[in-house]
Design an enzyme around this catalytic site. Structure first.
Site, PDB file in Angstrom:
ATOM      1  N   LYS A 274      24.200 -48.587 -29.841  1.00  0.00           N
ATOM      2  CA  LYS A 274      24.845 -47.521 -29.945  1.00  0.00           C
ATOM      3  C   LYS A 274      26.471 -47.524 -29.471  1.00  0.00           C
ATOM      4  CE  LYS A 274      24.142 -44.347 -26.470  1.00  0.00           C
ATOM      5  NZ  LYS A 274      25.622 -44.019 -25.867  1.00  0.00           N
ATOM      6  N   ASN A 275      26.303 -48.228 -28.122  1.00  0.00           N
ATOM      7  CA  ASN A 275      27.720 -48.213 -27.709  1.00  0.00           C
ATOM      8  C   ASN A 275      28.870 -49.004 -28.465  1.00  0.00           C
ATOM      9  OD1 ASN A 275      26.828 -46.466 -25.969  1.00  0.00           O
ATOM     10  ND2 ASN A 275      26.861 -47.877 -24.026  1.00  0.00           N
TER      11      ASN A 275
ATOM     12  N   CYS B 256      28.341 -34.378 -16.989  1.00  0.00           N
ATOM     13  CA  CYS B 256      26.868 -34.377 -17.620  1.00  0.00           C
ATOM     14  C   CYS B 256      26.035 -34.798 -16.524  1.00  0.00           C
ATOM     15  CB  CYS B 256      26.991 -35.699 -18.855  1.00  0.00           C
ATOM     16  SG  CYS B 256      27.136 -37.084 -17.862  1.00  0.00           S
TER      17      CYS B 256
ATOM     18  N   ARG C  15      32.185 -37.708 -14.630  1.00  0.00           N
ATOM     19  CA  ARG C  15      32.863 -38.692 -15.753  1.00  0.00           C
ATOM     20  C   ARG C  15      34.088 -37.999 -16.287  1.00  0.00           C
ATOM     21  NH1 ARG C  15      27.686 -40.323 -19.235  1.00  0.00           N
ATOM     22  NH2 ARG C  15      29.036 -41.932 -20.110  1.00  0.00           N
TER      23      ARG C  15
ATOM     24  N   ASP D 111      23.055 -48.863 -17.460  1.00  0.00           N
ATOM     25  CA  ASP D 111      22.138 -48.223 -18.403  1.00  0.00           C
ATOM     26  C   ASP D 111      20.953 -48.840 -18.359  1.00  0.00           C
ATOM     27  OD1 ASP D 111      24.150 -46.585 -19.254  1.00  0.00           O
ATOM     28  OD2 ASP D 111      24.650 -47.533 -20.948  1.00  0.00           O
TER      29      ASP D 111
ATOM     30  N   ARG E 151      19.059 -39.679 -29.108  1.00  0.00           N
ATOM     31  CA  ARG E 151      20.806 -39.862 -29.321  1.00  0.00           C
ATOM     32  C   ARG E 151      21.081 -41.469 -29.219  1.00  0.00           C
ATOM     33  NH1 ARG E 151      23.654 -38.335 -24.422  1.00  0.00           N
ATOM     34  NH2 ARG E 151      25.031 -39.463 -25.513  1.00  0.00           N
TER      35      ARG E 151
HETATM   36  C1  UD1 Z   1      30.017 -46.121 -21.129  1.00  0.00           C
HETATM   37  C2  UD1 Z   1      28.900 -46.200 -22.049  1.00  0.00           C
HETATM   38  C3  UD1 Z   1      27.704 -45.568 -21.146  1.00  0.00           C
HETATM   39  C4  UD1 Z   1      27.768 -46.663 -19.892  1.00  0.00           C
HETATM   40  C5  UD1 Z   1      28.898 -46.536 -19.317  1.00  0.00           C
HETATM   41  C6  UD1 Z   1      29.192 -47.364 -17.865  1.00  0.00           C
HETATM   42  C7  UD1 Z   1      29.592 -45.722 -24.309  1.00  0.00           C
HETATM   43  C8  UD1 Z   1      29.630 -44.872 -25.373  1.00  0.00           C
HETATM   44  N1  UD1 Z   1      28.806 -45.236 -23.289  1.00  0.00           N
HETATM   45  O1  UD1 Z   1      30.448 -44.723 -20.832  1.00  0.00           O
HETATM   46  O2  UD1 Z   1      26.588 -46.090 -21.768  1.00  0.00           O
HETATM   47  O3  UD1 Z   1      26.738 -46.182 -18.836  1.00  0.00           O
HETATM   48  O4  UD1 Z   1      30.089 -46.917 -20.173  1.00  0.00           O
HETATM   49  O5  UD1 Z   1      28.548 -48.946 -18.353  1.00  0.00           O
HETATM   50  O6  UD1 Z   1      29.853 -46.971 -24.321  1.00  0.00           O
HETATM   51  N2  UD1 Z   1      36.058 -43.037 -15.049  1.00  0.00           N
HETATM   52  C9  UD1 Z   1      37.248 -42.549 -14.319  1.00  0.00           C
HETATM   53  N3  UD1 Z   1      38.105 -42.039 -15.202  1.00  0.00           N
HETATM   54  C10 UD1 Z   1      38.113 -42.234 -16.559  1.00  0.00           C
HETATM   55  C11 UD1 Z   1      37.007 -42.934 -17.042  1.00  0.00           C
HETATM   56  C12 UD1 Z   1      36.135 -43.319 -16.223  1.00  0.00           C
HETATM   57  O7  UD1 Z   1      37.229 -42.123 -13.179  1.00  0.00           O
HETATM   58  O8  UD1 Z   1      39.102 -41.784 -17.211  1.00  0.00           O
HETATM   59  C13 UD1 Z   1      34.685 -43.505 -13.988  1.00  0.00           C
HETATM   60  C14 UD1 Z   1      33.699 -42.705 -14.639  1.00  0.00           C
HETATM   61  O9  UD1 Z   1      33.572 -41.591 -13.662  1.00  0.00           O
HETATM   62  C15 UD1 Z   1      32.411 -43.905 -13.987  1.00  0.00           C
HETATM   63  C16 UD1 Z   1      33.363 -44.909 -14.307  1.00  0.00           C
HETATM   64  O10 UD1 Z   1      34.626 -44.901 -14.381  1.00  0.00           O
HETATM   65  O11 UD1 Z   1      32.292 -43.624 -12.688  1.00  0.00           O
HETATM   66  C17 UD1 Z   1      32.741 -45.696 -15.395  1.00  0.00           C
HETATM   67  O12 UD1 Z   1      32.694 -44.965 -16.626  1.00  0.00           O
HETATM   68  P1  UD1 Z   1      33.095 -45.425 -17.922  1.00  0.00           P
HETATM   69  O13 UD1 Z   1      32.884 -46.805 -18.285  1.00  0.00           O
HETATM   70  O14 UD1 Z   1      34.164 -44.752 -18.627  1.00  0.00           O
HETATM   71  O15 UD1 Z   1      31.897 -44.825 -18.818  1.00  0.00           O
HETATM   72  P2  UD1 Z   1      31.836 -44.402 -20.243  1.00  0.00           P
HETATM   73  O16 UD1 Z   1      32.975 -45.145 -21.027  1.00  0.00           O
HETATM   74  O17 UD1 Z   1      31.912 -42.954 -20.417  1.00  0.00           O
END
Ligand code: UD1
Length: 419
Positions: A22-23, A117, A122, A306, A398
């Site tokens: 998925k990711n 969420c 996030r 995850d 999903r």
């Molecule tokens: C992706 C994965 C999700 C997984 C997560 C962490 C996909 C589609 N989803 O989600 O399944 O659980 O990585 O391995 O690939 N953060 C910030 N600012 C930002 C972006 C992130 O502070 O602009 C923080 C988030 O709040 C969180 C951390 O960084 O605490 C990691 O999040 P992130 O790696 O961005 O998660 P996703 O990419 O949304």
């Protein structure tokens, strides 16, 4: 609303095929927005999030065709608008992945803010900050990100946090930028590498994917190509835990043991015998009760957030006590309350859960709150005494392809009912 009914107590046995990740497929589908010619994506898992991404692209005017083997052909030459509507984005946060490609290729994008969420706030500030550093004008108003630019310019980006989709968005944007970009403190997840490999097959010039420093030399144009999506390591891990929690013995095919090392090490410590080859993993729990294992989630290659909920289920029935620390998301223990309803002995203190294994979980009606929480409740149901009813299972669709069919094939007693 559909529910899953699970009769616990059967050790899983047999073979199961692992689907595409998925990711990995979500960023790859977003990356097709960068291609001048048609793209063909293979090993696409049949998931609600893939359908949502197709809807997102389709609403922009992109042409998509899908065959019976889930190969998707994408032609972006028909694109008419550069807009990601709130109605779509609110159901799938990964929609934010269209922002970088739209800006880099078309110079404009309007994408709804994803919002929070169940597992935490996030934010996407790091995505926006990186694109601004590359020369984009960004304004957030009315719940939408309004972004525009002339050609993006390469930049030196030092990420405050390791973010998976943030790294992916910036890597895609940098692929078509003028000059060189360096992304430091980049995410090292295998799905980031898979996206980089796809971009390279499209003609991008990227070095260092899979390390914490990714260098992208921008090119003028990317072309269409054929690309097959990486195996899903989280689906793999979930089935491994399903075998371990039931004392079973299964073989997982079309997967990659080398991208699951932290998970395999934990299962080994829990008492499982694991053997593996290039594209398969076999796990045998010899009908034994698992042993408790401490764990702490962190970005790859450490233990994945995850997989935290699934290992919480495993520890809930293990011999001994352990601590599980969640360091990636602020609110990712929603499954604990549901497991407590099944008799689990778990205390949550801040971002740590203290789990004391019980000999037997008891079936109860439970509610899925997010994707991986739903998986963990199914796992708990597979060992609980009696019939567990898991409600709100749209979350599971999903991210898991045909989960109950695959479990039934392994001998589980699980079925889906409409109400
Ligand atoms: C992706 C994965 C999700 C997984 C997560 C962490 C996909 C589609 N989803 O989600 O399944 O659980 O990585 O391995 O690939 N953060 C910030 N600012 C930002 C972006 C992130 O502070 O602009 C923080 C988030 O709040 C969180 C951390 O960084 O605490 C990691 O999040 P992130 O790696 O961005 O998660 P996703 O990419 O949304």
């Amino acid at each position: 609303m559909e529910k899953l009914l699970i009769e616990g107590g059967k050790p899983l046995k047999g073979d199961v095929r692992i689907s595409g990740a998925k990711n990995a497929v979500l960023p790859i589908l977003a990356a097709t927005l960068l291609a001048e010619g048609p793209m063909r994506v293979a090993n696409v898992p049949h998931l609600q999030d893939v359908t949502t991404t197709m809807e997102l692209l389709g609403r922009m005017g992109v042409s998509l065709t899908i065959d019976e083997h889930m190969n998707i052909e994408i032609d972006t030459s028909t694109i008419e608008e550069f807009f990601a509507h709130y109605e779509v984005v609110k159901t799938m946060r990964a929609s934010i992945l269209v922002l970088g490609p739209l800006l880099a290729r078309f110079g404009k994008a309007e994408v709804s803010l994803p919002g929070g969420c169940a597992i935490g706030s996030r934010p996407v500030n790091l995505h926006l900050r990186g694109l601004e550093a590359m020369g984009a004008d960004i304004e957030v108003k009315g719940g939408y990100i309004h972004a525009s630019c002339d050609r993006l310019k390469g930049a030196h980006l030092v990420m405050d946090n390791v973010t998976v989709t943030g790294t992916e968005n910036l890597m895609m944007a940098a692929s078509l930028a003028e000059g060189t970009s360096v992304i430091e403190n980049a995410a090292r997840e295998p799905e980031v590498t898979d996206l980089a490999n796809c971009l390279i097959a499209m003609g991008a010039n990227i070095e260092g994917a899979g390390t914490d420093t990714i260098t992208v030399h921008g090119v003028k144009e990317l072309k269409g190509c054929q690309y097959s999506v990486l195996a899903d390591r989280i689906e793999t891990g979930t089935f491994l835990v399903a075998a371990a929690i039931t004392g079973g013995h299964i073989k997982l095919k079309d997967t990659q043991p080398q991208i699951l090392e932290s998970v395999l090490q934990k299962l080994d410590r829990a008492g499982a015998s694991i053997t593996s080859g290039h594209d398969w993993i076999e796990i045998d729990m010899h009908n034994r009760r698992p042993k408790s294992i401490n764990l702490r989630t962190a970005p790859y290659p450490a233990f994945p957030t995850d997989m935290q909920a699934q290992f919480t289920a495993l520890n809930a029935v293990a011999e001994g006590s352990c601590t599980i620390t969640e360091s990636v998301f602020e609110n990712r223990f929603m499954h604990v309350q549901e497991m407590q309803r099944m008799g689990a002995n778990i205390k949550v203190e801040g971002n740590t859960a203290i789990v004391t294994g019980v000999e037997q979980l008891k079936a109860a009606p439970v509610m899925a709150t997010d994707l991986r929480a739903s998986a963990s409740l199914i796992l708990a149901g597979l060992v609980a005494e009696g019939q567990t009813v898991v409600d709100r299972i749209y979350h599971i669709d999903r991210g898991y392809e045909c989960i109950e069919e695959k479990l039934v094939q392994l001998g589980a007693n699980i079925r889906r009912v409409p109400h």
